[in-house]
Structures are given as structure tokens and as C-alpha cells.
Design an enzyme around this catalytic site. Structure first.
Site, PDB file in Angstrom:
ATOM      1  N   THR A 102       0.750   9.339  -5.011  1.00 53.38           N
ATOM      2  CA  THR A 102       0.952   8.098  -4.271  1.00 53.38           C
ATOM      3  C   THR A 102       2.381   7.584  -4.416  1.00 53.38           C
ATOM      4  O   THR A 102       2.710   6.517  -3.905  1.00 53.38           O
ATOM      5  CB  THR A 102      -0.011   7.000  -4.791  1.00 53.38           C
ATOM      6  OG1 THR A 102       0.265   6.762  -6.179  1.00 53.38           O
ATOM      7  CG2 THR A 102      -1.460   7.422  -4.616  1.00 53.38           C
ATOM      8  N   ASN A 142       0.821  -1.209   0.000  1.00 51.57           N
ATOM      9  CA  ASN A 142       0.000   0.000   0.000  1.00 51.57           C
ATOM     10  C   ASN A 142       0.858   1.264   0.000  1.00 51.57           C
ATOM     11  O   ASN A 142       1.926   1.310   0.612  1.00 51.57           O
ATOM     12  CB  ASN A 142      -0.927   0.006   1.215  1.00 51.57           C
ATOM     13  CG  ASN A 142      -2.108  -0.925   1.037  1.00 51.57           C
ATOM     14  OD1 ASN A 142      -2.725  -0.939  -0.022  1.00 51.57           O
ATOM     15  ND2 ASN A 142      -2.422  -1.703   2.061  1.00 51.57           N
ATOM     16  N   HIS A 143       0.371   2.288  -0.676  1.00 48.01           N
ATOM     17  CA  HIS A 143       1.016   3.600  -0.719  1.00 48.01           C
ATOM     18  C   HIS A 143       0.117   4.622  -0.029  1.00 48.01           C
ATOM     19  O   HIS A 143      -1.102   4.445   0.021  1.00 48.01           O
ATOM     20  CB  HIS A 143       1.237   4.050  -2.169  1.00 48.01           C
ATOM     21  CG  HIS A 143       2.193   3.194  -2.933  1.00 48.01           C
ATOM     22  ND1 HIS A 143       2.714   3.575  -4.145  1.00 48.01           N
ATOM     23  CD2 HIS A 143       2.740   1.970  -2.672  1.00 48.01           C
ATOM     24  CE1 HIS A 143       3.520   2.632  -4.603  1.00 48.01           C
ATOM     25  NE2 HIS A 143       3.544   1.646  -3.722  1.00 48.01           N
ATOM     26  N   VAL A 144       0.729   5.684   0.476  1.00 48.01           N
ATOM     27  CA  VAL A 144      -0.042   6.785   1.050  1.00 48.01           C
ATOM     28  C   VAL A 144      -0.941   7.380  -0.031  1.00 48.01           C
ATOM     29  O   VAL A 144      -0.504   7.613  -1.167  1.00 48.01           O
ATOM     30  CB  VAL A 144       0.889   7.862   1.635  1.00 48.01           C
ATOM     31  CG1 VAL A 144       0.097   9.073   2.084  1.00 48.01           C
ATOM     32  CG2 VAL A 144       1.678   7.286   2.811  1.00 48.01           C
ATOM     33  N   GLN A 145      -2.187   7.639   0.309  1.00 46.53           N
ATOM     34  CA  GLN A 145      -3.166   8.106  -0.685  1.00 46.53           C
ATOM     35  C   GLN A 145      -3.766   9.467  -0.356  1.00 46.53           C
ATOM     36  O   GLN A 145      -4.599   9.974  -1.110  1.00 46.53           O
ATOM     37  CB  GLN A 145      -4.298   7.076  -0.805  1.00 46.53           C
ATOM     38  CG  GLN A 145      -3.818   5.702  -1.238  1.00 46.53           C
ATOM     39  CD  GLN A 145      -4.926   4.670  -1.233  1.00 46.53           C
ATOM     40  OE1 GLN A 145      -6.112   5.003  -1.309  1.00 46.53           O
ATOM     41  NE2 GLN A 145      -4.555   3.398  -1.123  1.00 46.53           N
TER      42      GLN A 145
END
Length: 219
Positions: free
Chosen positions: A91, A83-86
Site C-alpha cells: 500500500t 486512502n492508498h491503493v490496496q
């Protein structure tokens, strides 16, 4: 005398080297697998852990798989590390490329973490299935080949597609409820071995499950 394969063996059937009991080949403490669950792959089935990707201990998420699951080749469990920061404008994961960008490593609270991935007991995965982070798959489910599992799967559901959706339920609600309560996979292995024909071939009825309850040492 106990019959059946040794649950502590890597190859339950030594003449079939493409099938391994996963519990006996994993090394990561954040992967937990029940007895008799196997992975079937002609190419290095012992390397099951390579099919669990983006799995970093510091994130704390676990892959938990129950007993008597059958997992075909091409499985991929994508864990929360993917997961990446959104929240922002991009991202892009600058920090993992280092060279000064590592100081911008996000806090865990900024990541959209989904929690543990949990697979119940007696789940059958077809070939080339991908499971996304934080999904729970219920007991007795069947996951069709080439599926992308992006949300929870009910117990005893047959699902397929991209994203996977319920095609049908394997049994009526009353039978599903009784099966879940009985939990055949938790019975003594000699009981299971004695009842294999009933578990696999005979038409399932509530009366049959009640008979199992009466005959089981764990009833």
C-alpha cells in the site's frame, strides 16, 4: 424583528471567541456547511479547515454538514485523499515522494474512494472525534467523545467507541420519524427562537410535534 445570533457572524457571541460559525470561516469549495453550525475550540477555532485532512479538490469528494450542529474541539474529518491503493502487494504511496516515483501515480479508479462525507442537521460531536471518509451521520445523532466513526450513523442515534457503535436511540421510532419529517432546523428562525424551551427542555411527544406542525409557517 428577528432575534438570535447573526448567522453571517464569525463569532455568534462576541464575548466567546472560542466558538465560531463554521460557514463563515471556510474557504474551500468542497466544504459545505449549514447556518448556525459551530465549532468550539480555545485554540484558533477559525482554522476549522485544518481539521479536514487529506482533502484534495481533484478527488471530487465533499464534506457536507447541515444546520445547527455542535462540534467540539479535536474533531478530524479524514477525507478520501488519505486512502492508498490496496490491490497490490504493498500500500506504500511511492508517487507522493516524487524523485522519479511520481510517474507511478495511481489512477483514481484504483483508489478505494468512499464518496462524500455527510453530516445531517442538529448533530452533536463530543471532543476528539475522528470521522473516516464516506461516512453519513444522520440528523440528531450524538457522537461520544474520543469516538472513531467508521460507518454510517442512524438519525437520532447515540454512538461511541473505537470503532463507534450504537449505544442507544434517543427516541422511539414514531418520534424519530415525526422529527425527521418536521425538520425543525428548516423552520423560520423566529419560530425556532419562540420554541427554544420546548425544543430543549420539555419532554418530547408526538402531540408536541403535531403542535409544532400546526404552528409552523412551513407546515
Amino acid at each position: 424583528m428577528t432575534i438570535g445570533p447573526d448567522p453571517k457572524a464569525i463569532y455568534p457571541n462576541p464575548s466567546i471567541k472560542e466558538v465560531v460559525y463554521i460557514k463563515n470561516v471556510i474557504t474551500r469549495p468542497n466544504i459545505l456547511v449549514g447556518d448556525y453550525t459551530y465549532y468550539d475550540d480555545p485554540d484558533h477555532p477559525e482554522e476549522f479547515e485544518q481539521h479536514v485532512t487529506h482533502h484534495y479538490e481533484f478527488l471530487g469528494d465533499k464534506l457536507i454538514i447541515g444546520k445547527f450542529c455542535a462540534i467540539a474541539k479535536g474533531i478530524e474529518f479524514i477525507m478520501n485523499g488519505a486512502n492508498h491503493v490496496q490491490k497490490g502487494a504493498t500500500t506504500y504511496p511511492f508517487n507522493i515522494l516524487a524523485n522519479g516515483w511520481e510517474k507511478f501515480t495511481p489512477q483514481l479508479t484504483d483508489l478505494p474512494l468512499k464518496g462524500d462525507t455527510v453530516v445531517g442537521n442538529d448533530v452533536w460531536f463530543g471532543q476528539n472525534v475522528t470521522v473516516l471518509p464516506g461516512v453519513t451521520i444522520g440528523d440528531g445523532a450524538i457522537i461520544g467523545a474520543n469516538s472513531l466513526v467508521a460507518k454510517d450513523v442512524p438519525a437520532y442515534a447515540i454512538v461511541g467507541g473505537n470503532p463507534a457503535s450504537v449505544i442507544k436511540m434517543r427516541f422511539p421510532l414514531a418520534i424519530r420519524t415525526a422529527l425527521s419529517a418536521f425538520a425543525w432546523w428548516n423552520q423560520d428562525i423566529n419560530w425556532i427562537s419562540t420554541h427554544i424551551s420546548e425544543l430543549t427542555v420539555e419532554r418530547l411527544t408526538l402531540n408536541k410535534i403535531n403542535d409544532w406542525q400546526r404552528s409552523s409557517k412551513h407546515a
